[in-house]
Scaffold this motif. Structure first.
Motif, PDB file in Angstrom:
ATOM      1  N   THR A 112     -17.200  -5.519 -20.171  1.00 14.63           N
ATOM      2  CA  THR A 112     -17.884  -6.765 -19.833  1.00 14.63           C
ATOM      3  C   THR A 112     -16.916  -7.827 -19.322  1.00 14.63           C
ATOM      4  OG1 THR A 112     -19.512  -6.283 -21.558  1.00 14.63           O
ATOM      5  CG2 THR A 112     -19.424  -8.555 -20.754  1.00 14.63           C
ATOM      6  N   LEU A 113     -15.704  -7.862 -19.883  1.00 16.94           N
ATOM      7  CA  LEU A 113     -14.811  -8.996 -19.650  1.00 16.94           C
ATOM      8  C   LEU A 113     -13.653  -8.719 -18.695  1.00 16.94           C
ATOM      9  CD1 LEU A 113     -14.583 -10.215 -23.361  1.00 16.94           C
ATOM     10  CD2 LEU A 113     -16.063 -11.101 -21.574  1.00 16.94           C
ATOM     11  N   VAL A 114     -13.283  -7.454 -18.503  1.00 19.64           N
ATOM     12  CA  VAL A 114     -12.051  -7.152 -17.772  1.00 19.64           C
ATOM     13  C   VAL A 114     -12.334  -6.912 -16.291  1.00 19.64           C
ATOM     14  CG1 VAL A 114     -10.145  -5.503 -17.601  1.00 19.64           C
ATOM     15  CG2 VAL A 114     -10.950  -6.248 -19.838  1.00 19.64           C
ATOM     16  N   LEU A 115     -11.372  -7.334 -15.465  1.00 20.42           N
ATOM     17  CA  LEU A 115     -11.495  -7.157 -14.014  1.00 20.42           C
ATOM     18  C   LEU A 115     -11.256  -5.689 -13.640  1.00 20.42           C
ATOM     19  CD1 LEU A 115      -9.520 -10.330 -12.888  1.00 20.42           C
ATOM     20  CD2 LEU A 115     -12.012  -9.994 -12.908  1.00 20.42           C
ATOM     21  N   PRO A 116     -11.601  -5.300 -12.408  1.00 20.29           N
ATOM     22  CA  PRO A 116     -11.379  -3.897 -11.980  1.00 20.29           C
ATOM     23  C   PRO A 116      -9.926  -3.478 -12.140  1.00 20.29           C
ATOM     24  CG  PRO A 116     -12.774  -5.057 -10.413  1.00 20.29           C
ATOM     25  CD  PRO A 116     -12.316  -6.083 -11.388  1.00 20.29           C
ATOM     26  N   VAL A 117      -9.733  -2.214 -12.463  1.00 21.68           N
ATOM     27  CA  VAL A 117      -8.376  -1.678 -12.633  1.00 21.68           C
ATOM     28  C   VAL A 117      -7.894  -1.114 -11.294  1.00 21.68           C
ATOM     29  CG1 VAL A 117      -8.691  -1.152 -15.071  1.00 21.68           C
ATOM     30  CG2 VAL A 117      -9.309   0.557 -13.362  1.00 21.68           C
ATOM     31  N   PRO A 118      -6.584  -1.106 -11.070  1.00 24.28           N
ATOM     32  CA  PRO A 118      -6.070  -0.590  -9.793  1.00 24.28           C
ATOM     33  C   PRO A 118      -6.110   0.929  -9.744  1.00 24.28           C
ATOM     34  CG  PRO A 118      -4.256  -1.191 -11.227  1.00 24.28           C
ATOM     35  CD  PRO A 118      -5.506  -1.604 -11.943  1.00 24.28           C
ATOM     36  N   ASP A 119      -6.195   1.455  -8.551  1.00 22.80           N
ATOM     37  CA  ASP A 119      -6.130   2.905  -8.366  1.00 22.80           C
ATOM     38  C   ASP A 119      -4.667   3.334  -8.312  1.00 22.80           C
ATOM     39  OD1 ASP A 119      -6.868   5.454  -7.991  1.00 22.80           O
ATOM     40  OD2 ASP A 119      -7.684   5.199  -5.970  1.00 22.80           O
ATOM     41  N   PHE A 120      -4.351   4.481  -8.896  1.00 19.67           N
ATOM     42  CA  PHE A 120      -2.997   5.020  -8.827  1.00 19.67           C
ATOM     43  C   PHE A 120      -2.916   5.976  -7.629  1.00 19.67           C
ATOM     44  CE2 PHE A 120      -2.888   4.581 -13.703  1.00 19.67           C
ATOM     45  CZ  PHE A 120      -2.499   3.253 -13.586  1.00 19.67           C
ATOM     46  N   ARG A 121      -2.154   5.605  -6.628  1.00 22.14           N
ATOM     47  CA  ARG A 121      -2.070   6.432  -5.430  1.00 22.14           C
ATOM     48  C   ARG A 121      -0.714   7.120  -5.357  1.00 22.14           C
ATOM     49  NH1 ARG A 121      -6.248   5.631  -2.081  1.00 22.14           N
ATOM     50  NH2 ARG A 121      -7.519   3.775  -2.375  1.00 22.14           N
ATOM     51  N   ALA A 122      -0.746   8.381  -4.964  1.00 23.96           N
ATOM     52  CA  ALA A 122       0.502   9.140  -4.830  1.00 23.96           C
ATOM     53  C   ALA A 122       1.198   8.744  -3.524  1.00 23.96           C
ATOM     54  CB  ALA A 122       0.200  10.634  -4.838  1.00 23.96           C
ATOM     55  N   ARG A 123       2.534   8.669  -3.584  1.00 21.84           N
ATOM     56  CA  ARG A 123       3.318   8.345  -2.385  1.00 21.84           C
ATOM     57  C   ARG A 123       4.351   9.444  -2.169  1.00 21.84           C
ATOM     58  NH1 ARG A 123       2.104   3.372  -4.550  1.00 21.84           N
ATOM     59  NH2 ARG A 123       1.302   1.819  -3.068  1.00 21.84           N
ATOM     60  N   ILE A 124       4.347   9.995  -0.980  1.00 24.54           N
ATOM     61  CA  ILE A 124       5.290  11.064  -0.622  1.00 24.54           C
ATOM     62  C   ILE A 124       6.133  10.582   0.553  1.00 24.54           C
ATOM     63  CG2 ILE A 124       5.521  13.437   0.189  1.00 24.54           C
ATOM     64  CD1 ILE A 124       2.833  14.046  -1.130  1.00 24.54           C
ATOM     65  N   ALA A 125       7.447  10.577   0.377  1.00 26.10           N
ATOM     66  CA  ALA A 125       8.335  10.116   1.440  1.00 26.10           C
ATOM     67  C   ALA A 125       8.292  11.097   2.618  1.00 26.10           C
ATOM     68  CB  ALA A 125       9.760   9.996   0.901  1.00 26.10           C
ATOM     69  N   ASP A 126       7.997  10.584   3.805  1.00 30.13           N
ATOM     70  CA  ASP A 126       7.862  11.485   4.955  1.00 30.13           C
ATOM     71  C   ASP A 126       9.189  12.133   5.342  1.00 30.13           C
ATOM     72  OD1 ASP A 126       9.077   9.260   5.848  1.00 30.13           O
ATOM     73  OD2 ASP A 126       7.588   8.734   7.375  1.00 30.13           O
ATOM     74  N   SER A 127      10.306  11.553   4.878  1.00 29.40           N
ATOM     75  CA  SER A 127      11.606  12.148   5.208  1.00 29.40           C
ATOM     76  C   SER A 127      11.789  13.511   4.547  1.00 29.40           C
ATOM     77  CB  SER A 127      12.732  11.200   4.776  1.00 29.40           C
ATOM     78  OG  SER A 127      12.644  10.945   3.387  1.00 29.40           O
ATOM     79  N   ARG A 128      10.998  13.785   3.501  1.00 23.67           N
ATOM     80  CA  ARG A 128      11.114  15.071   2.798  1.00 23.67           C
ATOM     81  C   ARG A 128      10.244  16.144   3.434  1.00 23.67           C
ATOM     82  NH1 ARG A 128       9.211  14.409  -3.030  1.00 23.67           N
ATOM     83  NH2 ARG A 128       9.659  16.633  -2.941  1.00 23.67           N
ATOM     84  N   ILE A 129       9.327  15.767   4.295  1.00 24.34           N
ATOM     85  CA  ILE A 129       8.306  16.701   4.787  1.00 24.34           C
ATOM     86  C   ILE A 129       8.675  17.221   6.168  1.00 24.34           C
ATOM     87  CG2 ILE A 129       5.863  17.037   5.218  1.00 24.34           C
ATOM     88  CD1 ILE A 129       6.657  16.328   2.317  1.00 24.34           C
ATOM     89  N   GLY A 130       8.902  18.544   6.266  1.00 25.96           N
ATOM     90  CA  GLY A 130       9.187  19.141   7.565  1.00 25.96           C
ATOM     91  C   GLY A 130       8.216  20.247   7.906  1.00 25.96           C
ATOM     92  N   SER A 131       7.351  20.626   6.952  1.00 26.56           N
ATOM     93  CA  SER A 131       6.391  21.708   7.195  1.00 26.56           C
ATOM     94  C   SER A 131       5.221  21.557   6.231  1.00 26.56           C
ATOM     95  CB  SER A 131       7.066  23.073   6.967  1.00 26.56           C
ATOM     96  OG  SER A 131       7.425  23.202   5.596  1.00 26.56           O
ATOM     97  N   LEU A 132       4.209  22.409   6.433  1.00 22.68           N
ATOM     98  CA  LEU A 132       3.059  22.385   5.518  1.00 22.68           C
ATOM     99  C   LEU A 132       3.472  22.823   4.118  1.00 22.68           C
ATOM    100  CD1 LEU A 132       0.126  23.797   7.699  1.00 22.68           C
ATOM    101  CD2 LEU A 132       0.412  21.469   6.836  1.00 22.68           C
TER     102      LEU A 132
END
Length: 385
Positions: free
Chosen positions: A222-242
């Motif tokens: 009743t009293l608390v504001l919406p909570v934030p979503d936890f989003r995953a972050r992946i550094a694009d420098s690590r990604i070279g393939s599927l």
């Protein structure tokens, strides 16, 4: 027996957020096929009188029961399925229907058990030391000695009274293989729910709205504001393939599951519980559990079905309010000292009069003789102890 709650076999998956409600799906690697659950709906007769023992009954909100069906040779069992029932007799519109239940867990057939979800655990809490003083010390009232704590009452809120929960359950996307969910309100764990099979979860998902939730959860929603979503972050420098992307996504899932189990759900999973077996059905055991009642901490009661290896097949928990924790703690300490007030007060590090006033504040004033309670009040006013 005091052991922690072990959710081995159930893995947390990324949460979904709606307002102040966060739902964390629980997924099984391998469903349990020889135990199935389905709901037994009681329609509009949500008030139920449950016989819990000889000359003892409990009046409570009972919207439905769960029916567990199992096989004894490990072969898959089927949920009982849809049933068509004849109309019940019409009841007068101005009265409330009352359904009678014989015990919170009752065998319906050789391989079928009906039990009332959450009421198994709530019955255990309400019956906690309900017999009252085991020794008739002079401070206790005649009613306390002759009737104990009966009648005992506690309050809770139905799920449809928890703001945002109905919408969260409606828009929630059920995960493949999902067999349970952890319900958070304002990131406070409100309830844990798990079933043996994904098909059972799909059938019982909506029943979360008919469950009971504690006072704290209702206030937070009743009293608390919406909570934030936890989003995953992946550094694009690590990604070279599927394959790199797939591996990085897997790491994020494992990191989230580890954070959830060790931080968000630590109040439920990080403590030992006292377990009481209620019914044995083949290789499965229905039991309820209660905490050691730690004041000013997170405390849950609940019920579970475990298999012969201790794996959780069914789970439902209820978060106690601070007042309910205090009442459980006081009753536990009194029982540990044979209801001797000075010994209990010494164990708590307070004066006997202070313990008497704590009992009054917890709603147990009727347990004390009136003249004894008046004496405690006078000592508190005059500062004499």
């Amino acid at each position: 027996m005091s052991t922690p709650l072990d959710l081995t076999g159930l893995a947390a998956r990324p949460a979904q957020v709606w307002g102040a409600v966060r739902l964390v799906p629980l997924v099984r690697d391998e469903p349990i096929g020889d135990l199935r659950l389905h709901a037994e709906l009681y329609g509009d007769d949500t008030a139920g009188l449950v016989e819990v023992g000889p000359r003892r009954a409990c009046l409570s909100y009972v919207p439905h029961g769960f029916v567990a069906t199992w096989t004894r040779d490990g072969t898959p069992a089927a949920a009982y399925g849809t049933q068509l029932c004849a109309d019940r007799d019409q009841v007068p519109a101005a009265t409330m229907g009352l359904r009678f239940h014989r015990r919170t867990a009752r065998r319906q057939a050789k391989d079928r058990l009906r039990f009332l979800p959450l009421h198994l655990s709530l019955e255990g809490y309400l019956a906690l030391h309900s017999g009252g003083p085991t020794i008739a010390w002079e401070e206790w009232s005649h009613r306390a000695v002759s009737q104990g704590l009966s009648p005992r009452a506690e309050e809770a809120y139905a799920g449809n009274e928890v703001r945002g929960l109905a919408d969260a359950l409606r828009v929630f996307e059920i995960h493949p293989g999902q067999c349970g969910v952890m319900v958070y309100v304002a990131d406070a764990l409100a309830a844990a729910f798990a079933v043996p099979h994904p098909d059972d979860y799909r059938a019982l998902h909506a029943t979360l709205l008919q469950d009971l939730y504690g006072e704290l959860i209702h206030h937070y929603a009743t009293l608390v504001l919406p909570v934030p979503d936890f989003r995953a972050r992946i550094a694009d420098s690590r990604i070279g393939s599927l394959d790199d992307l797939r591996g990085a996504a897997g790491e994020q899932e494992e990191a989230w599951a580890r954070f959830h189990d060790t931080t968000m759900a630590a109040g439920l999973l990080g403590h030992a519980y006292t377990w009481q077996n209620v019914y044995r059905m083949g290789r499965f055991t229905l039991a309820r559990f209660r905490p050691p009642f730690r004041p000013k901490e997170e405390n849950h009661i609940g019920e579970a079905i475990t298999d012969d290896s201790g794996r959780i097949a069914y789970l439902k928990s209820f978060r106690l309010s601070e007042g309910q924790v205090r009442r459980g703690h006081l009753l536990d300490r009194l029982a540990a000292h044979d209801w001797h007030l000075p010994a209990t007060a010494a164990d708590l590090g307070i004066e006997t009069a202070q313990l008497g006033l704590r009992l009054e504040a917890a709603g147990f004033a009727f347990l004390l003789r009136q003249d004894v309670l008046d004496g405690y009040r006078k000592r508190a006013r005059t500062g004499t102890g």
